[in-house]
Scaffold this motif. Structure first.
Motif, short mmCIF file in Angstrom:
data_model
loop_
_atom_site.label_atom_id
_atom_site.label_comp_id
_atom_site.label_asym_id
_atom_site.label_seq_id
_atom_site.Cartn_x
_atom_site.Cartn_y
_atom_site.Cartn_z
N ILE A 34 -38.12 -70.18 -15.60
CA ILE A 34 -37.49 -71.23 -15.81
C ILE A 34 -37.93 -71.69 -17.14
CG2 ILE A 34 -37.10 -71.86 -13.29
CD1 ILE A 34 -39.10 -73.83 -13.88
N ARG A 35 -38.87 -71.26 -17.75
CA ARG A 35 -39.37 -71.53 -19.08
C ARG A 35 -38.87 -70.68 -20.20
NH1 ARG A 35 -42.65 -73.99 -15.87
NH2 ARG A 35 -43.97 -75.91 -16.43
N LEU A 36 -38.30 -69.29 -19.64
CA LEU A 36 -37.74 -68.51 -20.50
C LEU A 36 -36.16 -68.36 -20.49
CD1 LEU A 36 -40.47 -65.58 -20.03
CD2 LEU A 36 -40.14 -67.18 -22.10
N ASN A 37 -35.72 -68.79 -19.32
CA ASN A 37 -34.19 -68.63 -18.99
C ASN A 37 -33.74 -69.76 -18.23
OD1 ASN A 37 -34.00 -65.46 -19.01
ND2 ASN A 37 -35.98 -65.77 -18.07
N ALA A 38 -32.35 -70.19 -18.40
CA ALA A 38 -31.77 -71.34 -18.15
C ALA A 38 -30.75 -70.62 -17.29
CB ALA A 38 -30.95 -71.95 -19.36
N PHE A 39 -30.64 -69.38 -16.69
CA PHE A 39 -29.74 -68.79 -15.93
C PHE A 39 -30.42 -68.88 -14.38
CE2 PHE A 39 -29.83 -66.10 -19.65
CZ PHE A 39 -28.30 -66.57 -20.13
N PRO A 40 -29.24 -69.08 -13.49
CA PRO A 40 -29.69 -69.51 -12.14
C PRO A 40 -29.96 -68.02 -11.58
CG PRO A 40 -27.56 -69.51 -12.46
CD PRO A 40 -27.79 -69.65 -13.97
N VAL A 41 -30.60 -68.22 -10.59
CA VAL A 41 -31.00 -66.81 -9.66
C VAL A 41 -30.33 -67.01 -8.26
CG1 VAL A 41 -33.08 -65.85 -8.42
CG2 VAL A 41 -33.14 -66.54 -10.72
#
Length: 292
Positions: A34-41
């Protein structure tokens, strides 16, 4: 919650006790992600259900770390519900319980989430599981009468009907459970409304009086005091309606009678023999590669 408290919770969770380092690793990997990506999982919740997780979902990500964040209560739902049942998820947030009911069990589900942004996440989880035909989502609050009410909007799973001193408020529609149900008969209610439970129950007297309602999962942690309510009165209402408080262990499928309500969720049950039979004969579910 402090980092120490989070890690303590993770390693002591019933589904993590045989692989504590695995739980810690899942936590660390998510924090890095979450610190490297804003995309959902898209997370494989159970063997039949998915959950969309994203940054900022501090409550829902407990399912990623622990399989079933609220193990006793979610396990009870998965063992108790059947396809022919109606389940009401009151205070649905992003829809963890809704997904378990509709996607895993295939039960008809009424889902209530008043905060518009959170409601959109709920809809996304309904769509990703392709259970639009099973779920009736409602972007409203529930209480004792129809109208509107101020609601907090920036507290994630802790959003609640606004009390004096609360900020970042929005105005939402409010109705009663009995009005929305229109005579339909739920077998199970989950009520998690951060202290507004008294008002919800006042508006659900019709559902509460019907023998078809077998169980209620409810959070009673004295947060009703912010509105001037005493949670012990809810306990008394349930007892007078024929319910008794229980704790459930999904690993052994056993119910233990409780003296009263706990600080977190309590399961109130009516027609105990019927419920025990369902729990005993339910097919197992799979979570974190464990069959339960």
């Amino acid at each position: 919650m402090s980092l120490f408290a989070i890690l303590k919770y993770l390693v002591n969770h019933p589904l993590n006790k045989d692989n504590r380092w695995g739980a810690v690793l899942r936590f660390i990997k998510w924090q890095i992600y979450i610190r490297l990506n804003a995309f959902p999982v898209i997370y494989s919740f159970t063997d039949r259900a998915k959950l969309i997780l994203r940054r900022g979902m501090s409550g829902a990500t407990g399912n990623l770390y622990c399989g079933l964040h609220e193990f006793s209560d979610m396990g009870f739902l998965l063992h108790f519900l059947r396809k022919d049942d109606l389940f009401c998820d009151i205070g649905a947030n992003i829809g963890s319980y809704t997904v378990l009911s509709a996607a895993h069990i295939g039960a008809q589900t009424f889902s209530f989430e008043p905060v518009p942004a959170t409601y959109e996440y709920l809809l996304n989880n309904i769509y990703i599981n392709r259970v639009n035909n099973l779920v009736q989502p409602h972007n409203i609050a529930l209480g004792s009468q129809r109208g509107t009410v101020d609601f907090t909007s920036t507290l994630d799973s802790m959003n609640h009907v606004a009390a004096p001193g609360d900020t970042n408020k929005i105005t939402v529609e409010i109705s009663t459970l009995d009005d929305v149900l229109g005579g339909r008969l739920p077998a199970l209610l989950k009520i998690d409304v951060e202290g507004f439970e008294t008002e919800v129950i006042k508006g659900a007297s019709g559902a509460l009086s019907r023998k078809e309602l077998k169980a209620i999962i409810i959070e009673l942690n004295n947060s009703g005091a912010r509105y001037g309510y005493d949670d012990s009165k809810i306990h008394e209402t349930f007892i007078s309606s024929g319910f008794e408080p229980y704790l459930y262990d999904p690993l052994t499928r056993t119910l233990t009678k409780a003296a009263s309500f706990g600080f977190h969720n309590t399961i109130y049950i009516r027609d105990i023999d019927f419920v025990k039979d369902r729990l005993k004969n339910a097919p197992p579910f799979k979570v974190l590669n464990k069959s339960i």
